[in-house]
Design a protein around this motif. Sequence first.
Motif, PDB file in Angstrom:
ATOM      1  N   SER A 186       0.890  -1.184   0.069  1.00 62.97           N
ATOM      2  CA  SER A 186       0.029   0.100  -0.091  1.00 62.97           C
ATOM      3  C   SER A 186       0.629   1.150  -0.071  1.00 62.97           C
ATOM      4  N   ASP A 187       2.044   1.265   0.919  1.00 66.49           N
ATOM      5  CA  ASP A 187       2.912   2.444   0.772  1.00 66.49           C
ATOM      6  C   ASP A 187       3.606   2.566  -0.673  1.00 66.49           C
ATOM      7  N   ILE A 188       4.063   1.489  -1.311  1.00 63.87           N
ATOM      8  CA  ILE A 188       4.427   1.522  -2.610  1.00 63.87           C
ATOM      9  C   ILE A 188       3.626   2.117  -3.635  1.00 63.87           C
ATOM     10  N   PHE A 189       2.339   1.814  -3.435  1.00 58.88           N
ATOM     11  CA  PHE A 189       1.129   2.522  -4.471  1.00 58.88           C
ATOM     12  C   PHE A 189       1.215   3.996  -4.221  1.00 58.88           C
ATOM     13  N   VAL A 190       1.209   4.169  -2.821  1.00 61.58           N
ATOM     14  CA  VAL A 190       1.079   5.859  -2.575  1.00 61.58           C
ATOM     15  C   VAL A 190       2.240   6.490  -2.858  1.00 61.58           C
ATOM     16  N   ASP A 191       3.392   5.855  -2.642  1.00 66.76           N
ATOM     17  CA  ASP A 191       4.748   6.679  -2.818  1.00 66.76           C
ATOM     18  C   ASP A 191       5.159   6.574  -4.226  1.00 66.76           C
ATOM     19  N   GLU A 192       5.000   5.709  -4.844  1.00 69.79           N
ATOM     20  CA  GLU A 192       5.434   5.495  -6.425  1.00 69.79           C
ATOM     21  C   GLU A 192       4.518   5.362  -7.322  1.00 69.79           C
ATOM     22  N   GLY A 193       3.398   5.011  -6.984  1.00 70.10           N
ATOM     23  CA  GLY A 193       2.275   4.587  -8.083  1.00 70.10           C
ATOM     24  C   GLY A 193       2.197   3.385  -8.463  1.00 70.10           C
ATOM     25  N   GLU A 194       1.020   3.149  -9.117  1.00 71.93           N
ATOM     26  CA  GLU A 194       0.688   1.752  -9.341  1.00 71.93           C
ATOM     27  C   GLU A 194       1.679   1.256 -10.342  1.00 71.93           C
ATOM     28  N   PRO A 195       1.960   2.080 -11.620  1.00 70.77           N
ATOM     29  CA  PRO A 195       2.647   1.541 -12.649  1.00 70.77           C
ATOM     30  C   PRO A 195       4.198   1.148 -12.129  1.00 70.77           C
ATOM     31  N   ARG A 214       3.697  -2.346 -10.423  1.00 69.34           N
ATOM     32  CA  ARG A 214       3.502  -3.311 -11.727  1.00 69.34           C
ATOM     33  C   ARG A 214       4.886  -3.654 -12.121  1.00 69.34           C
ATOM     34  N   GLU A 215       5.899  -2.724 -12.269  1.00 73.41           N
ATOM     35  CA  GLU A 215       7.302  -2.925 -12.728  1.00 73.41           C
ATOM     36  C   GLU A 215       7.721  -4.116 -11.755  1.00 73.41           C
ATOM     37  N   LEU A 216       7.801  -3.687 -10.445  1.00 78.76           N
ATOM     38  CA  LEU A 216       8.401  -4.572  -9.226  1.00 78.76           C
ATOM     39  C   LEU A 216       7.771  -5.840  -9.482  1.00 78.76           C
ATOM     40  N   GLU A 217       6.448  -5.947  -9.595  1.00 79.44           N
ATOM     41  CA  GLU A 217       5.579  -7.221  -9.483  1.00 79.44           C
ATOM     42  C   GLU A 217       6.179  -7.992 -10.654  1.00 79.44           C
ATOM     43  N   ARG A 218       6.393  -7.522 -11.847  1.00 81.98           N
ATOM     44  CA  ARG A 218       6.535  -8.290 -13.173  1.00 81.98           C
ATOM     45  C   ARG A 218       8.156  -8.958 -13.075  1.00 81.98           C
ATOM     46  N   ALA A 219       8.853  -8.167 -12.306  1.00 82.20           N
ATOM     47  CA  ALA A 219      10.423  -8.684 -12.142  1.00 82.20           C
ATOM     48  C   ALA A 219      10.259  -9.795 -10.852  1.00 82.20           C
ATOM     49  N   ALA A 220       9.282  -9.481  -9.892  1.00 82.49           N
ATOM     50  CA  ALA A 220       9.330 -10.466  -8.775  1.00 82.49           C
ATOM     51  C   ALA A 220       8.923 -11.840  -9.283  1.00 82.49           C
ATOM     52  N   GLY A 244      -2.602 -10.501  -6.829  1.00 84.28           N
ATOM     53  CA  GLY A 244      -3.849 -10.560  -7.882  1.00 84.28           C
ATOM     54  C   GLY A 244      -3.672  -9.865  -9.402  1.00 84.28           C
ATOM     55  N   GLY A 245      -2.884  -8.710  -9.303  1.00 85.97           N
ATOM     56  CA  GLY A 245      -2.808  -8.175 -10.539  1.00 85.97           C
ATOM     57  C   GLY A 245      -1.671  -8.609 -11.468  1.00 85.97           C
ATOM     58  N   ALA A 246      -1.017  -9.553 -10.841  1.00 83.76           N
ATOM     59  CA  ALA A 246       0.453  -9.852 -11.761  1.00 83.76           C
ATOM     60  C   ALA A 246      -0.102 -10.289 -12.997  1.00 83.76           C
ATOM     61  N   ILE A 247      -1.261 -11.065 -13.131  1.00 87.87           N
ATOM     62  CA  ILE A 247      -1.653 -11.547 -14.477  1.00 87.87           C
ATOM     63  C   ILE A 247      -1.964 -10.603 -15.484  1.00 87.87           C
ATOM     64  N   LEU A 248      -1.989  -9.343 -15.247  1.00 91.30           N
ATOM     65  CA  LEU A 248      -2.286  -8.186 -16.076  1.00 91.30           C
ATOM     66  C   LEU A 248      -1.356  -8.064 -17.116  1.00 91.30           C
ATOM     67  N   ASP A 249      -0.137  -8.333 -16.785  1.00 92.92           N
ATOM     68  CA  ASP A 249       1.037  -8.401 -17.575  1.00 92.92           C
ATOM     69  C   ASP A 249       1.129  -9.464 -18.498  1.00 92.92           C
ATOM     70  N   GLU A 250       1.268  -8.865 -19.868  1.00 88.04           N
ATOM     71  CA  GLU A 250       1.341 -10.202 -20.839  1.00 88.04           C
ATOM     72  C   GLU A 250       2.482 -10.744 -20.923  1.00 88.04           C
TER      73      GLU A 250
END
Length: 182
Positions: free
Chosen positions: A36-45, A48-54, A70-76
């Motif tokens: 939640s802090d990552i979303f607030v401090d750096e934004g969702e995009p 999502r970059e961190l998530e794709r790499a993880a 839950g949102g990881a699947i959004l990335d092609e």
Amino acid sequence: MGVGKSTVGELLAERLGTGYRDTDADIVAAQAKPISDIFVDEGEPHFRELERAAVRDAVLGHSGVLALGGGAILDESTRELLAGLPVVYLTMEVGEAIKRVGLNTARPLLAVNPRQQWKLLMEARRHHYTEVARVVVTTDDRTPEEVAEAVLDALELKHLPGSPSAAADAADPRTPDKENPA
């Protein structure tokens, strides 16, 4: 969100005698702050970059049970990486989701009107989940243990010898031996 990925994933890993990994936990550990802090401090995009790499690192470097956010699947590229793997889509109805995650939640994508946001997220994501999933297992009105059993059954995976389910299978003459089917 709230479907039980982490709880069920840990149970599956235990029953299969393998490791468990959660990409959301990987991100939190690497960034030293809650999602939640990552979303607030750096934004969702950025998240999502961190998530794709993880996810990429976990899929390529972990051979056990893996829970994805839950949102990881959004990335092609993530969907391509998951193609052909034994992916399980855990699903539930909105009423059950609200009971589990609550209306007052620290989940950034549910901050405003959680019930409506959850519905919108699922409408946007469901087709991606079903695209990569080998099986779909509902979690409504099931305990985590029952969900784990349903996943093992759906994927036709054997239980770790000595687990409660393996003992029950061995004692039940109706349970077929998957290595030597009758």
